[in-house]
Design a protein around this motif. Structure first.
Motif, short mmCIF file in Angstrom:
data_model
loop_
_atom_site.label_atom_id
_atom_site.label_comp_id
_atom_site.label_asym_id
_atom_site.label_seq_id
_atom_site.Cartn_x
_atom_site.Cartn_y
_atom_site.Cartn_z
N LEU A 1 50.75 41.14 33.03
CA LEU A 1 50.52 41.50 34.22
C LEU A 1 50.95 40.28 35.07
O LEU A 1 50.89 38.91 34.70
CB LEU A 1 49.04 41.46 34.64
CG LEU A 1 48.67 41.48 36.28
CD1 LEU A 1 49.11 42.86 36.64
CD2 LEU A 1 47.08 41.64 36.29
N VAL A 2 52.18 40.42 35.92
CA VAL A 2 52.71 39.53 36.77
C VAL A 2 52.31 39.65 38.13
O VAL A 2 52.68 40.67 38.84
CB VAL A 2 54.43 39.80 36.63
CG1 VAL A 2 55.11 38.60 37.49
CG2 VAL A 2 54.82 39.97 35.18
N ASP A 3 51.55 38.86 38.57
CA ASP A 3 50.71 39.05 39.70
C ASP A 3 49.94 37.54 40.34
O ASP A 3 49.56 36.94 39.42
CB ASP A 3 49.68 39.89 39.62
CG ASP A 3 49.11 40.53 40.97
OD1 ASP A 3 48.95 39.60 41.92
OD2 ASP A 3 48.92 42.00 41.11
N ASP A 4 50.28 37.27 41.66
CA ASP A 4 49.94 35.93 41.99
C ASP A 4 48.62 35.90 42.51
O ASP A 4 47.89 34.84 42.74
CB ASP A 4 50.82 35.50 43.07
CG ASP A 4 50.65 36.13 44.46
OD1 ASP A 4 50.58 37.71 44.24
OD2 ASP A 4 50.84 35.66 45.43
N ASP A 5 47.85 36.95 42.59
CA ASP A 5 46.37 37.25 42.92
C ASP A 5 45.61 37.19 41.54
O ASP A 5 45.31 38.34 40.85
CB ASP A 5 46.06 38.42 43.69
CG ASP A 5 45.03 38.37 44.15
OD1 ASP A 5 43.85 37.83 43.74
OD2 ASP A 5 44.49 39.37 45.18
N PRO A 6 44.97 36.17 41.37
CA PRO A 6 44.15 36.02 40.24
C PRO A 6 42.88 37.06 40.14
O PRO A 6 42.43 37.57 39.34
CB PRO A 6 43.28 34.53 40.05
CG PRO A 6 43.71 34.06 41.37
CD PRO A 6 44.76 34.61 41.93
N ASP A 7 42.34 37.57 41.55
CA ASP A 7 41.51 38.73 41.47
C ASP A 7 41.90 39.80 41.20
O ASP A 7 41.06 40.73 40.20
CB ASP A 7 40.94 38.72 43.09
CG ASP A 7 40.32 37.43 43.68
OD1 ASP A 7 39.46 36.76 42.70
OD2 ASP A 7 40.25 37.29 44.73
N ASP A 8 43.25 40.05 41.30
CA ASP A 8 43.80 41.35 40.65
C ASP A 8 43.87 41.20 39.32
O ASP A 8 43.61 42.39 38.58
CB ASP A 8 45.18 41.61 41.16
CG ASP A 8 45.22 42.18 42.79
OD1 ASP A 8 44.17 42.60 43.19
OD2 ASP A 8 46.44 42.06 43.26
N PHE A 9 44.19 40.09 38.57
CA PHE A 9 44.06 40.11 37.16
C PHE A 9 42.45 40.43 36.69
O PHE A 9 42.40 41.15 35.66
CB PHE A 9 44.50 38.48 36.72
CG PHE A 9 44.24 38.18 35.02
CD1 PHE A 9 45.25 39.09 34.37
CD2 PHE A 9 43.18 37.75 34.66
CE1 PHE A 9 44.74 38.92 33.01
CE2 PHE A 9 42.93 37.51 33.51
CZ PHE A 9 43.66 38.07 32.57
N LEU A 10 41.65 39.83 37.18
CA LEU A 10 40.28 40.22 36.82
C LEU A 10 39.76 41.66 37.00
O LEU A 10 39.22 42.09 36.17
CB LEU A 10 38.87 39.34 37.49
CG LEU A 10 39.31 37.79 37.20
CD1 LEU A 10 38.37 36.89 38.15
CD2 LEU A 10 39.05 37.42 35.89
N LEU A 11 40.43 42.22 38.14
CA LEU A 11 40.06 43.67 38.36
C LEU A 11 40.68 44.58 37.15
O LEU A 11 40.07 45.35 36.70
CB LEU A 11 40.60 44.28 39.68
CG LEU A 11 39.75 43.73 40.77
CD1 LEU A 11 40.11 43.91 42.14
CD2 LEU A 11 38.26 44.28 40.77
N VAL A 12 42.08 44.10 36.92
CA VAL A 12 42.76 44.87 36.07
C VAL A 12 42.15 44.85 34.61
O VAL A 12 42.05 45.82 33.98
CB VAL A 12 44.24 44.55 35.88
CG1 VAL A 12 45.10 45.22 34.59
CG2 VAL A 12 44.95 45.15 37.37
#
Length: 150
Positions: free
Chosen positions: A10-21
């Protein structure tokens, strides 16, 4: 023979998006190795095992799928996608653009650059779970992936 874990980057600068995914995939999948990098430069370092990933004791697994956000610092998703598609050792990796943008120009640009799919991040967690479930059904159950992903 035990099935291998499917590595997803997952390439994303939002750590919240990582936790959701991670949470959404965890509701359905136990055999996923979800990894996070926060921008296109980090993605390329991970894939090429360079920079902060250089010299790892065990080689990092190449992902069988990349979920790529578009709007990130340092190197955005479009530039990162172009780098992947221009690198013969990486261009075989499926890339799904996974972003908040639904702009037609972004969709067209990513398709021209070689994205395998373009998904707009849903607003609700239930829709995220549903979307990721369908995505995993497709990539694990329908598509023939390279041998290192099995």
């Amino acid at each position: 023979m035990a099935a291998r874990k499917l590595t997803i980057l997952l390439v994303d600068d939002d750590p919240d998006d990582f936790l959701l995914v991670k949470s959404a995939l965890g509701e359905r999948e136990k055999d996923i190795d979800l990894r996070l990098v926060q921008d296109g430069e980090g993605m390329l370092e991970y894939l090429r095992q360079a920079g902060k990933f250089k010299g790892e004791a065990t080689p990092l697994p190449l992902p069988c799928l990349i979920l790529l956000d578009l709007n990130m610092p340092l190197m955005g998703g479009k530039e990162a996608l172009q780098e992947i598609r221009n690198d013969p050792s990486l261009r075989h990796i499926p890339v799904v653009v996974f972003t908040t943008s639904s702009d037609t120009e972004d969709v067209m640009c990513c398709c021209r650059l070689g994205a395998n799919s373009f998904l707009v991040k849903p607003a609700s967690y239930d829709h995220l779970v549903s979307m990721l479930t369908r995505l995993m059904d497709y990539w694990e159950g329908t598509v023939e992936l390279p041998p290192e992903c099995k």
